[in-house]
Design a protein around this motif. Sequence first.
Motif, PDB file in Angstrom:
ATOM      1  N   PHE A   1       8.519   3.045  -4.452  1.00 16.59           N
ATOM      2  CA  PHE A   1       7.058   2.481  -4.851  1.00 16.59           C
ATOM      3  C   PHE A   1       6.503   1.672  -6.362  1.00 16.59           C
ATOM      4  CE2 PHE A   1       3.052   2.802  -5.227  1.00 16.59           C
ATOM      5  CZ  PHE A   1       2.040   1.889  -4.004  1.00 16.59           C
ATOM      6  N   ASP A   2       7.288   2.759  -7.573  1.00 13.11           N
ATOM      7  CA  ASP A   2       6.499   1.568  -8.521  1.00 13.11           C
ATOM      8  C   ASP A   2       7.762   0.080  -8.705  1.00 13.11           C
ATOM      9  OD1 ASP A   2       4.823   2.851  -9.110  1.00 13.11           O
ATOM     10  OD2 ASP A   2       6.049   4.237 -10.050  1.00 13.11           O
ATOM     11  N   LEU A   3       9.351   0.412  -8.194  1.00 16.32           N
ATOM     12  CA  LEU A   3      10.214  -0.941  -8.083  1.00 16.32           C
ATOM     13  C   LEU A   3       9.452  -1.922  -7.522  1.00 16.32           C
ATOM     14  CD1 LEU A   3      13.107   1.180  -7.979  1.00 16.32           C
ATOM     15  CD2 LEU A   3      12.102   0.194  -9.972  1.00 16.32           C
TER      16      LEU A   3
ATOM     17  N   LYS B   1      11.056  -5.094  -8.707  1.00 17.17           N
ATOM     18  CA  LYS B   1      12.740  -5.319  -8.790  1.00 17.17           C
ATOM     19  C   LYS B   1      13.277  -4.397  -7.625  1.00 17.17           C
ATOM     20  CE  LYS B   1      11.757  -3.689 -13.138  1.00 17.17           C
ATOM     21  NZ  LYS B   1      11.688  -2.757 -15.124  1.00 17.17           N
ATOM     22  N   ALA B   2      11.946  -4.251  -6.219  1.00 18.91           N
ATOM     23  CA  ALA B   2      13.357  -3.828  -5.708  1.00 18.91           C
ATOM     24  C   ALA B   2      11.740  -4.898  -4.228  1.00 18.91           C
ATOM     25  CB  ALA B   2      12.890  -2.250  -5.390  1.00 18.91           C
ATOM     26  N   SER B   3      12.070  -4.683  -3.081  1.00 12.71           N
ATOM     27  CA  SER B   3      11.838  -5.330  -2.251  1.00 12.71           C
ATOM     28  C   SER B   3      11.270  -4.084  -0.832  1.00 12.71           C
ATOM     29  CB  SER B   3      12.062  -6.457  -1.183  1.00 12.71           C
ATOM     30  OG  SER B   3      12.987  -6.578  -1.502  1.00 12.71           O
TER      31      SER B   3
ATOM     32  N   GLU C   1       0.850  -1.410  -0.084  1.00  9.13           N
ATOM     33  CA  GLU C   1      -0.038  -0.029  -0.134  1.00  9.13           C
ATOM     34  C   GLU C   1      -0.001   1.075   0.251  1.00  9.13           C
ATOM     35  OE1 GLU C   1      -3.493  -0.160  -0.534  1.00  9.13           O
ATOM     36  OE2 GLU C   1      -3.216  -1.902   0.128  1.00  9.13           O
ATOM     37  N   LYS C   2       0.199   2.681  -1.049  1.00  6.33           N
ATOM     38  CA  LYS C   2       1.251   3.316  -0.278  1.00  6.33           C
ATOM     39  C   LYS C   2       1.655   3.643   0.303  1.00  6.33           C
ATOM     40  CE  LYS C   2       3.477   6.638  -2.503  1.00  6.33           C
ATOM     41  NZ  LYS C   2       3.202   7.242  -4.344  1.00  6.33           N
ATOM     42  N   ASN C   3       0.568   4.194   1.578  1.00  4.78           N
ATOM     43  CA  ASN C   3       0.471   4.825   2.891  1.00  4.78           C
ATOM     44  C   ASN C   3       2.036   3.849   3.407  1.00  4.78           C
ATOM     45  OD1 ASN C   3      -1.383   2.410   3.081  1.00  4.78           O
ATOM     46  ND2 ASN C   3      -1.718   3.680   4.943  1.00  4.78           N
ATOM     47  N   THR C   4       1.773   2.139   3.473  1.00  9.54           N
ATOM     48  CA  THR C   4       2.504   1.858   3.900  1.00  9.54           C
ATOM     49  C   THR C   4       3.945   1.830   3.630  1.00  9.54           C
ATOM     50  OG1 THR C   4       0.698  -0.334   4.210  1.00  9.54           O
ATOM     51  CG2 THR C   4       3.114  -0.493   4.473  1.00  9.54           C
ATOM     52  N   TYR C   5       3.867   2.038   2.362  1.00  6.62           N
ATOM     53  CA  TYR C   5       5.258   2.293   1.012  1.00  6.62           C
ATOM     54  C   TYR C   5       6.033   4.174   2.016  1.00  6.62           C
ATOM     55  CZ  TYR C   5       8.485   3.893  -1.923  1.00  6.62           C
ATOM     56  OH  TYR C   5      10.135   4.397  -2.510  1.00  6.62           O
TER      57      TYR C   5
ATOM     58  N   LYS D   1      20.154  11.560  -1.535  1.00 10.61           N
ATOM     59  CA  LYS D   1      19.838  10.858  -2.341  1.00 10.61           C
ATOM     60  C   LYS D   1      18.641  10.059  -2.163  1.00 10.61           C
ATOM     61  CE  LYS D   1      24.874  10.410  -2.942  1.00 10.61           C
ATOM     62  NZ  LYS D   1      25.883   9.894  -2.905  1.00 10.61           N
ATOM     63  N   LEU D   2      18.443   9.601  -0.963  1.00 10.70           N
ATOM     64  CA  LEU D   2      17.036   8.484  -0.615  1.00 10.70           C
ATOM     65  C   LEU D   2      16.456   9.417  -0.589  1.00 10.70           C
ATOM     66  CD1 LEU D   2      17.919   7.252   3.312  1.00 10.70           C
ATOM     67  CD2 LEU D   2      18.039   6.584   1.485  1.00 10.70           C
ATOM     68  N   LYS D   3      15.797  10.585  -0.788  1.00  4.29           N
ATOM     69  CA  LYS D   3      14.352  11.247  -1.374  1.00  4.29           C
ATOM     70  C   LYS D   3      14.576  11.392  -2.862  1.00  4.29           C
ATOM     71  CE  LYS D   3      12.582  16.172  -1.788  1.00  4.29           C
ATOM     72  NZ  LYS D   3      12.466  17.637  -1.475  1.00  4.29           N
ATOM     73  N   ALA D   4      15.581  11.020  -3.925  1.00  3.56           N
ATOM     74  CA  ALA D   4      15.286  10.703  -4.281  1.00  3.56           C
ATOM     75  C   ALA D   4      15.394   9.454  -4.907  1.00  3.56           C
ATOM     76  CB  ALA D   4      16.981  11.086  -5.685  1.00  3.56           C
ATOM     77  N   LEU D   5      15.713   8.364  -4.961  1.00  3.66           N
ATOM     78  CA  LEU D   5      15.199   6.877  -4.205  1.00  3.66           C
ATOM     79  C   LEU D   5      13.734   6.841  -3.886  1.00  3.66           C
ATOM     80  CD1 LEU D   5      16.697   4.245  -5.184  1.00  3.66           C
ATOM     81  CD2 LEU D   5      16.934   4.100  -2.639  1.00  3.66           C
TER      82      LEU D   5
END
Length: 397
Positions: free
Chosen positions: A173-175, A180-182, A133-137, A164-168
């Motif tokens: 979320f989409d990854l 492609k991410a977890s 969920e977006k809010n969980t992310y 850098k974390l802000k850009a990531l």
Amino acid sequence: MGIVKISNYNFTFCLFKEQHVPPIYHTIHNTRTGQNYVSPKSNSSKAWLSRITEIRCIPEYLNPVPHTLDNRLKILKLNRIKGFYIDLTGFSSVTDYMNSKMGSKQRSRLKSRMKRLESCFDISYQVYFGEIEKNTYEELFHNMQELIKRRFDQINREFNQAGKLKALKKRGFDLILDKKASFHVIYDGARPIDICLNFHFQDILNGAIRSYDIDYAKFGLGHIDITKHVEWCLEHNYGILDFMWGDQSYKYDWCNNVAFLGHHIYYNPKSLVHRLIVPLRVLTYRFKDYKEVKKVEKQKRAALSRTAHKSKPTERPEIQEIDLQNKTDATLSEPYKEVNIHTATYFWLKPLVFNFQYQHRDHSTDITVRELTNLSNTYLVLGKNKGIIVLRSSIEA
């Protein structure tokens, strides 16, 4: 003579974090599985002949293949930075792997810490991969940043990765939704206490960002989350768990492969300027690497003498143990108010309470924390059979 353009790429960041391949390559060959990944955005332009291209941090289990045009380029290969990874080929379980890598004493200690963690708190393990969920992310990413910052504050170092974390964060979320991410998370009830952001490519799990709640340090959360990572990798047919670079002791404890990451420099041997610049860059790297080695050695010596990364001033309260079976202890009858260690006022008590739980294996539901109202700066931490009196002193360096 003109200005020579130099293109720089971090192969690991490009492939795992940014999900693309440096454009000088058309294929990535997985040497373990035989899989080939053909880059949809590779560039075979002759422009590569007019520039110097550097590709850093290439793991040894991946072989990037340049365009045929680049046969006219010469490649210089350097060994600079060590990479650490776990190769799970041939292992059937996390126990199987641990038996091969660790001694019985180390395995026993890790299992004991995990049992204590699970007996003292309402521990659960969650992997967000393919759905979240977006809010969980948003909450997990924010919590991860806060955990990292607290750790940096503890060792009195500046946390300068916020940008850098802000850009990531915008892409993560989409990854995760695209597998492609977890997020691998350890929860105490509803509270995340260990959060790891990983990236995925074929059968490779790249452990990019790790964070944990320093108040649970006694329980060895970092080793527990690696145990869970290895377990997950084996259950999902992942062959590599990559911890990248960085000379941390836990990597030597866990990794069965330590190898230099590739650093490749492509240049045009027919260009006099290229033939002059490349050796100068190599000398610069040699000098920088020499200085870095000396710096690390100095830090290690300083750490042994307890002077490196000196922590900020912390609470050093006096602690007295009490037996709750002894009903005559006067402090037990003192007026008090119960306090919540998760609020800002009493946050400093958390590691003391958790260390008490670790020692006595008491669950959080069996713990009561009191502030004595008639005795200044005096607190009680009470478990099932034992307790401690905490006398808060001034902050010491």
